[in-house]
Scaffold this active site. Structure first.
Site, PDB file in Angstrom:
ATOM      1  N   ASN A   6       0.853  -1.194   0.000  1.00 41.65           N
ATOM      2  CA  ASN A   6       0.000   0.000   0.000  1.00 41.65           C
ATOM      3  C   ASN A   6       0.894   1.251   0.000  1.00 41.65           C
ATOM      4  O   ASN A   6       1.683   1.448   0.927  1.00 41.65           O
ATOM      5  CB  ASN A   6      -0.885  -0.043   1.256  1.00 41.65           C
ATOM      6  CG  ASN A   6      -1.803   1.158   1.353  1.00 41.65           C
ATOM      7  OD1 ASN A   6      -1.380   2.285   1.102  1.00 41.65           O
ATOM      8  ND2 ASN A   6      -3.047   0.942   1.726  1.00 41.65           N
ATOM      9  N   HIS A   9       0.834   6.385   1.579  1.00 48.92           N
ATOM     10  CA  HIS A   9       1.622   7.393   2.308  1.00 48.92           C
ATOM     11  C   HIS A   9       2.559   8.178   1.396  1.00 48.92           C
ATOM     12  O   HIS A   9       2.982   9.278   1.745  1.00 48.92           O
ATOM     13  CB  HIS A   9       2.443   6.734   3.415  1.00 48.92           C
ATOM     14  CG  HIS A   9       1.624   6.349   4.622  1.00 48.92           C
ATOM     15  ND1 HIS A   9       0.333   6.748   4.832  1.00 48.92           N
ATOM     16  CD2 HIS A   9       1.954   5.595   5.696  1.00 48.92           C
ATOM     17  CE1 HIS A   9      -0.102   6.255   5.977  1.00 48.92           C
ATOM     18  NE2 HIS A   9       0.863   5.556   6.517  1.00 48.92           N
ATOM     19  N   HIS A  49      -5.701   3.323  -1.697  1.00 45.19           N
ATOM     20  CA  HIS A  49      -7.005   3.678  -1.148  1.00 45.19           C
ATOM     21  C   HIS A  49      -7.371   5.047  -1.713  1.00 45.19           C
ATOM     22  O   HIS A  49      -6.732   6.049  -1.359  1.00 45.19           O
ATOM     23  CB  HIS A  49      -6.915   3.715   0.377  1.00 45.19           C
ATOM     24  CG  HIS A  49      -8.224   3.907   1.072  1.00 45.19           C
ATOM     25  ND1 HIS A  49      -8.344   3.822   2.440  1.00 45.19           N
ATOM     26  CD2 HIS A  49      -9.473   4.172   0.611  1.00 45.19           C
ATOM     27  CE1 HIS A  49      -9.609   4.025   2.786  1.00 45.19           C
ATOM     28  NE2 HIS A  49     -10.308   4.258   1.687  1.00 45.19           N
ATOM     29  N   ARG A  51      -9.726   7.698  -1.282  1.00 47.63           N
ATOM     30  CA  ARG A  51     -10.736   8.063  -0.280  1.00 47.63           C
ATOM     31  C   ARG A  51     -11.720   9.064  -0.868  1.00 47.63           C
ATOM     32  O   ARG A  51     -11.395   9.813  -1.795  1.00 47.63           O
ATOM     33  CB  ARG A  51     -10.054   8.677   0.955  1.00 47.63           C
ATOM     34  CG  ARG A  51      -9.118   7.711   1.664  1.00 47.63           C
ATOM     35  CD  ARG A  51      -8.591   8.337   2.937  1.00 47.63           C
ATOM     36  NE  ARG A  51      -9.627   8.397   3.942  1.00 47.63           N
ATOM     37  CZ  ARG A  51      -9.719   7.572   4.995  1.00 47.63           C
ATOM     38  NH1 ARG A  51      -8.829   6.646   5.200  1.00 47.63           N
ATOM     39  NH2 ARG A  51     -10.701   7.697   5.856  1.00 47.63           N
ATOM     40  N   GLU A  76      -8.699   0.046  -2.693  1.00 48.98           N
ATOM     41  CA  GLU A  76      -9.509   0.078  -1.471  1.00 48.98           C
ATOM     42  C   GLU A  76     -10.453   1.251  -1.600  1.00 48.98           C
ATOM     43  O   GLU A  76     -10.032   2.354  -1.997  1.00 48.98           O
ATOM     44  CB  GLU A  76      -8.625   0.301  -0.245  1.00 48.98           C
ATOM     45  CG  GLU A  76      -7.700  -0.844   0.069  1.00 48.98           C
ATOM     46  CD  GLU A  76      -6.782  -0.499   1.232  1.00 48.98           C
ATOM     47  OE1 GLU A  76      -6.863   0.622   1.779  1.00 48.98           O
ATOM     48  OE2 GLU A  76      -5.970  -1.361   1.573  1.00 48.98           O
ATOM     49  N   GLU A 157     -10.707  -9.560   3.785  1.00 43.38           N
ATOM     50  CA  GLU A 157      -9.429  -9.135   4.374  1.00 43.38           C
ATOM     51  C   GLU A 157      -9.705  -8.913   5.851  1.00 43.38           C
ATOM     52  O   GLU A 157     -10.521  -8.054   6.219  1.00 43.38           O
ATOM     53  CB  GLU A 157      -8.921  -7.855   3.702  1.00 43.38           C
ATOM     54  CG  GLU A 157      -7.582  -7.412   4.304  1.00 43.38           C
ATOM     55  CD  GLU A 157      -6.906  -6.291   3.525  1.00 43.38           C
ATOM     56  OE1 GLU A 157      -6.990  -6.262   2.275  1.00 43.38           O
ATOM     57  OE2 GLU A 157      -6.296  -5.428   4.187  1.00 43.38           O
ATOM     58  N   HIS A 196      -3.432  -4.372   8.084  1.00 40.78           N
ATOM     59  CA  HIS A 196      -3.465  -3.261   9.028  1.00 40.78           C
ATOM     60  C   HIS A 196      -2.499  -3.501  10.187  1.00 40.78           C
ATOM     61  O   HIS A 196      -2.675  -4.421  10.967  1.00 40.78           O
ATOM     62  CB  HIS A 196      -4.874  -2.989   9.578  1.00 40.78           C
ATOM     63  CG  HIS A 196      -5.050  -1.535   9.904  1.00 40.78           C
ATOM     64  ND1 HIS A 196      -5.746  -0.665   9.091  1.00 40.78           N
ATOM     65  CD2 HIS A 196      -4.561  -0.801  10.909  1.00 40.78           C
ATOM     66  CE1 HIS A 196      -5.694   0.538   9.617  1.00 40.78           C
ATOM     67  NE2 HIS A 196      -4.976   0.484  10.707  1.00 40.78           N
TER      68      HIS A 196
HETATM   69  N1  PXP Z   1      -5.710  -3.012   4.368  1.00 43.09           N
HETATM   70  C1  PXP Z   1      -6.661  -2.042   4.465  1.00 43.09           C
HETATM   71  C2  PXP Z   1      -8.043  -2.369   4.048  1.00 43.09           C
HETATM   72  C3  PXP Z   1      -6.326  -0.748   4.916  1.00 43.09           C
HETATM   73  O1  PXP Z   1      -7.269   0.208   4.996  1.00 43.09           O
HETATM   74  C4  PXP Z   1      -4.989  -0.479   5.266  1.00 43.09           C
HETATM   75  C5  PXP Z   1      -4.608   0.895   5.714  1.00 43.09           C
HETATM   76  O2  PXP Z   1      -4.729   1.775   4.656  1.00 43.09           O
HETATM   77  C6  PXP Z   1      -4.042  -1.506   5.130  1.00 43.09           C
HETATM   78  C7  PXP Z   1      -4.433  -2.767   4.697  1.00 43.09           C
HETATM   79  C8  PXP Z   1      -2.591  -1.297   5.426  1.00 43.09           C
HETATM   80  O3  PXP Z   1      -2.415  -1.009   6.766  1.00 43.09           O
HETATM   81  P1  PXP Z   1      -1.006  -0.470   7.271  1.00 43.09           P
HETATM   82  O4  PXP Z   1      -0.774   0.830   6.568  1.00 43.09           O
HETATM   83  O5  PXP Z   1      -1.200  -0.340   8.724  1.00 43.09           O
HETATM   84  O6  PXP Z   1       0.008  -1.493   6.867  1.00 43.09           O
END
Ligand code: PXP
Length: 246
Positions: A6, A9, A49, A51, A76, A157, A196
């Protein structure tokens, strides 16, 4: 074990400086370069993601990654009609439906599939028909797993945020909940992912959770990338998840 990286960031950092001036030639860092570095480090897919408030990833980022990066794209998104329209035009390989509140810092808690079955069923069907495999981001709760299977989601997930942010007996209990949810999903023929708060340091404990086929990991990889670079940070995570033993 499949690793979805992901890179939200990276867009967060770009937006911190350039949200109002995306047309400038000096805008950085590049989301596309981040996706390329993740691929170089061993990512199996790229997760973004988008948003509703577009606070980090922009529509153009998602379309650019879809066009330029030869890895599967996992979008996402919140379960809303506007986001459904967006996904139907983007046609990502995977869509992960998540709950979304504007004020939250990151996704807090799983989607209440059991409480929203009638609303979510057609959304899942539309995405599947459009060629995207769908997963539901849910708490490790049997009712949520069963509701996800009942509305036709091929994947879930499991939210590992509570697992990651607790210690001792609470953590052991949450690991047991994750294991039970994973077993139930597997019994129902639903593919099991998790995400997460997963880090190199807590990965070994996920060996207690069976049937995991994919982890989606963001924060720790980008945090580590500050010191070692993104491809190396992905490689470290790849190495940690390759020790998963199921
Ligand atoms: N999976 C989902 C559905 C999420 O919303 C997130 C956070 O954006 C993650 C995975 C990844 O989480 P982390 O950034 O804590 O690794």
């Amino acid at each position: 074990m499949h690793l979805g990286v992901n890179i939200d960031h990276v867009a967060t950092l770009r937006q911190a400086r350039y949200a109002a001036t995306p047309e400038l030639p000096n805008v950085e860092p590049s989301v596309l370069d981040a996706a390329r570095a993740a691929m170089e480090g061993g990512a199996d897919s790229i997760t973004l993601h988008v948003r509703e408030d577009r606070r980090h990833m922009q529509d153009a980022d998602a379309f650019a990654v879809r066009r330029e990066i030869p890895l599967p794209l996992n979008l996402e998104m919140g379960a809303t009609p506007a986001m459904l329209d967006f996904a139907l035009s983007l046609k990502p390989d995977y869509v992960c439906l998540v709950p979304e509140r504007r004020q939250e810092i990151t996704t807090e808690g799983g989607l209440d599939v059991a409480g929203r079955m009638e609303e979510l069923r057609p959304l899942v069907a539309a995405l599947l028909q459009n060629g995207s495999r769908v997963s539901m981001f849910i708490d490790p709760d049997l009712a949520q797993v069963e509701a996800s299977a009942a509305i036709g989601a091929p994947m879930v997930e499991l939210h590992t945020g509570r697992f990651a942010n607790t210690q001792g007996a609470e953590r052991a209990a949450e690991t047991a909940r994750l294991a039970a949810a994973a077993r139930r999903a597997h019994e129902l023929g639903v593919e099991v992912h998790a995400g997460h708060g997963i880090q190199v340091a807590n990965m070994a404990e996920l060996n207690a959770v069976p049937h995991l086929t994919e982890l989606n990991i963001g924060h720790t990889i980008v945090a580590r990338a500050v010191f070692v670079g993104l491809a190396a940070a992905v490689r470290e995570m790849r190495c940690a998840i390759d020790s998963y033993q199921w």
